[in-house]
Design a protein around this motif. Sequence first.
Motif, PDB file in Angstrom:
ATOM      1  N   LEU A 108       0.620  -1.226   0.515  1.00  0.00           N
ATOM      2  CA  LEU A 108       0.278  -0.223   0.101  1.00  0.00           C
ATOM      3  C   LEU A 108       0.528   1.591  -0.120  1.00  0.00           C
ATOM      4  CD1 LEU A 108      -2.940  -0.727   2.532  1.00  0.00           C
ATOM      5  CD2 LEU A 108      -2.653  -1.080   0.117  1.00  0.00           C
ATOM      6  N   THR A 109       0.611   2.059  -0.958  1.00  0.00           N
ATOM      7  CA  THR A 109       1.246   3.351  -0.964  1.00  0.00           C
ATOM      8  C   THR A 109       0.580   3.814   0.356  1.00  0.00           C
ATOM      9  OG1 THR A 109      -0.307   4.475  -1.889  1.00  0.00           O
ATOM     10  CG2 THR A 109       0.970   4.153  -3.289  1.00  0.00           C
ATOM     11  N   ALA A 110       1.879   5.040   0.529  1.00  0.00           N
ATOM     12  CA  ALA A 110       1.506   5.772   2.163  1.00  0.00           C
ATOM     13  C   ALA A 110       0.035   6.939   2.945  1.00  0.00           C
ATOM     14  CB  ALA A 110       2.314   6.930   2.430  1.00  0.00           C
ATOM     15  N   HIS A 111      -0.334   7.177   1.817  1.00  0.00           N
ATOM     16  CA  HIS A 111      -1.689   8.188   1.680  1.00  0.00           C
ATOM     17  C   HIS A 111      -2.790   7.033   1.783  1.00  0.00           C
ATOM     18  CE1 HIS A 111      -5.166   9.489  -0.820  1.00  0.00           C
ATOM     19  NE2 HIS A 111      -4.682  10.545  -0.521  1.00  0.00           N
ATOM     20  N   THR A 112      -2.098   5.412   1.367  1.00  0.00           N
ATOM     21  CA  THR A 112      -3.521   4.506   1.111  1.00  0.00           C
ATOM     22  C   THR A 112      -3.479   4.691   2.518  1.00  0.00           C
ATOM     23  OG1 THR A 112      -3.355   3.673  -1.355  1.00  0.00           O
ATOM     24  CG2 THR A 112      -4.290   2.030   0.466  1.00  0.00           C
ATOM     25  N   VAL A 113      -2.459   4.392   2.865  1.00  0.00           N
ATOM     26  CA  VAL A 113      -2.382   3.806   4.564  1.00  0.00           C
ATOM     27  C   VAL A 113      -2.867   4.694   5.341  1.00  0.00           C
ATOM     28  CG1 VAL A 113      -0.583   3.663   6.561  1.00  0.00           C
ATOM     29  CG2 VAL A 113      -0.153   2.594   4.040  1.00  0.00           C
ATOM     30  N   LEU A 144       2.403  15.781   8.514  1.00  0.00           N
ATOM     31  CA  LEU A 144       3.736  15.182   9.625  1.00  0.00           C
ATOM     32  C   LEU A 144       5.255  14.730   8.531  1.00  0.00           C
ATOM     33  CD1 LEU A 144       3.125  13.437  12.172  1.00  0.00           C
ATOM     34  CD2 LEU A 144       1.329  14.470  11.194  1.00  0.00           C
ATOM     35  N   GLY A 145       5.291  15.965   7.597  1.00  0.00           N
ATOM     36  CA  GLY A 145       6.189  16.132   6.940  1.00  0.00           C
ATOM     37  C   GLY A 145       6.688  15.006   6.394  1.00  0.00           C
ATOM     38  N   VAL A 146       6.129  14.631   5.709  1.00  0.00           N
ATOM     39  CA  VAL A 146       6.389  13.641   4.442  1.00  0.00           C
ATOM     40  C   VAL A 146       5.642  13.374   3.066  1.00  0.00           C
ATOM     41  CG1 VAL A 146       7.263  11.902   6.317  1.00  0.00           C
ATOM     42  CG2 VAL A 146       4.850  11.681   6.556  1.00  0.00           C
ATOM     43  N   LYS A 147       4.930  14.314   2.947  1.00  0.00           N
ATOM     44  CA  LYS A 147       3.956  14.404   1.640  1.00  0.00           C
ATOM     45  C   LYS A 147       4.561  13.690   0.485  1.00  0.00           C
ATOM     46  CE  LYS A 147       5.846  19.308   0.311  1.00  0.00           C
ATOM     47  NZ  LYS A 147       5.172  20.596   0.292  1.00  0.00           N
ATOM     48  N   GLU A 148       6.135  14.084   0.358  1.00  0.00           N
ATOM     49  CA  GLU A 148       7.107  13.167  -0.731  1.00  0.00           C
ATOM     50  C   GLU A 148       6.459  11.907  -0.929  1.00  0.00           C
ATOM     51  OE1 GLU A 148       9.957  12.942   2.885  1.00  0.00           O
ATOM     52  OE2 GLU A 148       8.543  14.196   2.108  1.00  0.00           O
ATOM     53  N   LEU A 149       6.152  10.911   0.595  1.00  0.00           N
ATOM     54  CA  LEU A 149       6.070   9.237   0.073  1.00  0.00           C
ATOM     55  C   LEU A 149       4.363   8.967   0.103  1.00  0.00           C
ATOM     56  CD1 LEU A 149       7.558   8.603   3.947  1.00  0.00           C
ATOM     57  CD2 LEU A 149       8.934   9.051   1.409  1.00  0.00           C
ATOM     58  N   ALA A 150       3.599   9.945  -0.567  1.00  0.00           N
ATOM     59  CA  ALA A 150       2.843   9.963  -0.934  1.00  0.00           C
ATOM     60  C   ALA A 150       2.227   8.579  -1.381  1.00  0.00           C
ATOM     61  CB  ALA A 150       1.529  10.786  -1.427  1.00  0.00           C
ATOM     62  N   ASP A 151       2.658   8.621  -2.753  1.00  0.00           N
ATOM     63  CA  ASP A 151       2.917   7.893  -4.083  1.00  0.00           C
ATOM     64  C   ASP A 151       3.781   6.180  -3.317  1.00  0.00           C
ATOM     65  OD1 ASP A 151       0.446   9.058  -5.185  1.00  0.00           O
ATOM     66  OD2 ASP A 151       2.437   9.925  -5.980  1.00  0.00           O
ATOM     67  N   ARG A 152       4.557   6.473  -2.752  1.00  0.00           N
ATOM     68  CA  ARG A 152       5.651   5.157  -2.343  1.00  0.00           C
ATOM     69  C   ARG A 152       4.983   4.116  -1.153  1.00  0.00           C
ATOM     70  NH1 ARG A 152      11.192   7.646   0.584  1.00  0.00           N
ATOM     71  NH2 ARG A 152      10.550   8.325  -1.767  1.00  0.00           N
ATOM     72  N   PRO A 153       5.601   2.876  -1.774  1.00  0.00           N
ATOM     73  CA  PRO A 153       4.881   2.189  -1.200  1.00  0.00           C
ATOM     74  C   PRO A 153       5.291   1.616   0.305  1.00  0.00           C
ATOM     75  CG  PRO A 153       5.634   1.457  -3.286  1.00  0.00           C
ATOM     76  CD  PRO A 153       5.946   2.814  -3.377  1.00  0.00           C
ATOM     77  N   TYR A 154       4.730   1.350   1.107  1.00  0.00           N
ATOM     78  CA  TYR A 154       4.879   1.745   2.605  1.00  0.00           C
ATOM     79  C   TYR A 154       5.760   0.548   2.823  1.00  0.00           C
ATOM     80  CZ  TYR A 154       4.075   1.453   7.173  1.00  0.00           C
ATOM     81  OH  TYR A 154       3.821   0.781   9.413  1.00  0.00           O
ATOM     82  N   GLY A 159      11.909   3.352   8.793  1.00  0.00           N
ATOM     83  CA  GLY A 159      11.549   3.179  10.105  1.00  0.00           C
ATOM     84  C   GLY A 159      10.598   4.579  10.538  1.00  0.00           C
ATOM     85  N   GLY A 160      12.122   5.697  10.787  1.00  0.00           N
ATOM     86  CA  GLY A 160      10.709   7.160  11.179  1.00  0.00           C
ATOM     87  C   GLY A 160       9.625   7.380  10.243  1.00  0.00           C
ATOM     88  N   GLN A 161      10.028   7.182   8.806  1.00  0.00           N
ATOM     89  CA  GLN A 161       8.641   7.235   8.332  1.00  0.00           C
ATOM     90  C   GLN A 161       7.450   6.725   7.541  1.00  0.00           C
ATOM     91  OE1 GLN A 161      10.862   6.405   4.052  1.00  0.00           O
ATOM     92  NE2 GLN A 161      11.601   8.668   3.906  1.00  0.00           N
ATOM     93  N   ARG A 162       7.774   5.376   8.208  1.00  0.00           N
ATOM     94  CA  ARG A 162       6.367   4.563   8.586  1.00  0.00           C
ATOM     95  C   ARG A 162       6.036   5.714   9.908  1.00  0.00           C
ATOM     96  NH1 ARG A 162       7.886  -1.238   7.902  1.00  0.00           N
ATOM     97  NH2 ARG A 162       8.973  -1.085   5.608  1.00  0.00           N
ATOM     98  N   ALA A 163       6.951   5.224  10.716  1.00  0.00           N
ATOM     99  CA  ALA A 163       6.139   5.930  11.823  1.00  0.00           C
ATOM    100  C   ALA A 163       5.119   7.046  11.742  1.00  0.00           C
ATOM    101  CB  ALA A 163       7.581   6.550  13.436  1.00  0.00           C
ATOM    102  N   GLU A 182       5.669   3.356  22.134  1.00  0.00           N
ATOM    103  CA  GLU A 182       6.767   2.837  21.854  1.00  0.00           C
ATOM    104  C   GLU A 182       6.791   3.347  20.341  1.00  0.00           C
ATOM    105  OE1 GLU A 182       9.383  -0.316  23.203  1.00  0.00           O
ATOM    106  OE2 GLU A 182       7.650  -0.800  24.521  1.00  0.00           O
ATOM    107  N   PRO A 183       6.600   4.776  19.745  1.00  0.00           N
ATOM    108  CA  PRO A 183       6.721   4.854  18.519  1.00  0.00           C
ATOM    109  C   PRO A 183       7.939   4.923  17.715  1.00  0.00           C
ATOM    110  CG  PRO A 183       6.431   6.575  19.994  1.00  0.00           C
ATOM    111  CD  PRO A 183       6.097   5.279  20.978  1.00  0.00           C
ATOM    112  N   PHE A 184       9.224   4.511  19.167  1.00  0.00           N
ATOM    113  CA  PHE A 184      10.687   5.036  18.442  1.00  0.00           C
ATOM    114  C   PHE A 184      11.487   3.875  18.210  1.00  0.00           C
ATOM    115  CE2 PHE A 184       9.201   9.584  20.772  1.00  0.00           C
ATOM    116  CZ  PHE A 184       9.353  10.123  19.570  1.00  0.00           C
TER     117      PHE A 184
END
Length: 279
Positions: A108-113, A144-154, A159-163, A182-184
């Motif tokens: 799933l892309t980050a946007h879909t998640v 959350l500072g990760v808009k560039e990940l919208a179309d990237r597969p999760y 790890g930081g991007q996933r959080a 424990e998000p870190f």
Amino acid sequence: MAGQTAGSPENERETAVLRLQDVTVRRLTTDQLILDGIDWTVLPGEHWALLGANGAGKTTVLRLLGALMHPTTGTVEVLGSRLGRVDVRELRARIGHVTSAQRVPPELTAHTVVLTGHSGTVQPLWRTYDDEVRLRAHDLLTELGVKELADRPYGVCSGGQRARVLIARALMADPALLLLDEPFNALDLPSREDLVEAMHHLADSRPRLATVTVTHHLEELSPAVSHALLLREGRVLSRGAVDGVLTDALLTACFGRDITVMRRDGRWSAYSGLRGHGR
């Protein structure tokens, strides 16, 4: 009510995001006492750190707060609803819950998640996502500072991007309470700092949002963390404003070895066996 003042017990009861009273949890199979006499109130806008050694009961407390289990005795009120008197499925939909153990299909892309946070599902329910919902998911990724990940597969995100994607997902329901388990976990230093910065921003942008963060490391606490609760062997050792709880003496008692605590520019750190001052 007439005659109430801010901070009065009556006002606190009405406004509390979380309220635990004399909560006890026993393991059904062995009758082992997991939590013993927990009293705790969290108000809107408070940001709590939940700390304790392994086995202290942190996970059990978080499961109570997330309406994932009921206490053996005592009362747990979450967002004004008492466990045992409310449909927990509806209550869970109003709680943001973030854990590194969250099951997410890696394709799933980050946007879909993030979209799945709207439906509360693992897989997307496409027919439930209108243009407004899709735009909100994009806005949260931006926040959350990760808009560039919208179309990237999760699955290929760090790890930081996933959080941060999971936090955006949890915020889709616009919760009044955000639980972070424990998000870190396993983040490198730059990823940790990105997430600390994101959490600080959330506190500034959502003044009514209450958060509870379970962590093992004081270095992971955002300067926005206002309160802390220390658990030792299933009991509350101390709770309250961070300055009065995160002390050498209390952390030493909590973890059972000499701890020195320091704070600089709003950030905390802790060391074992060192003596000195740094506040």
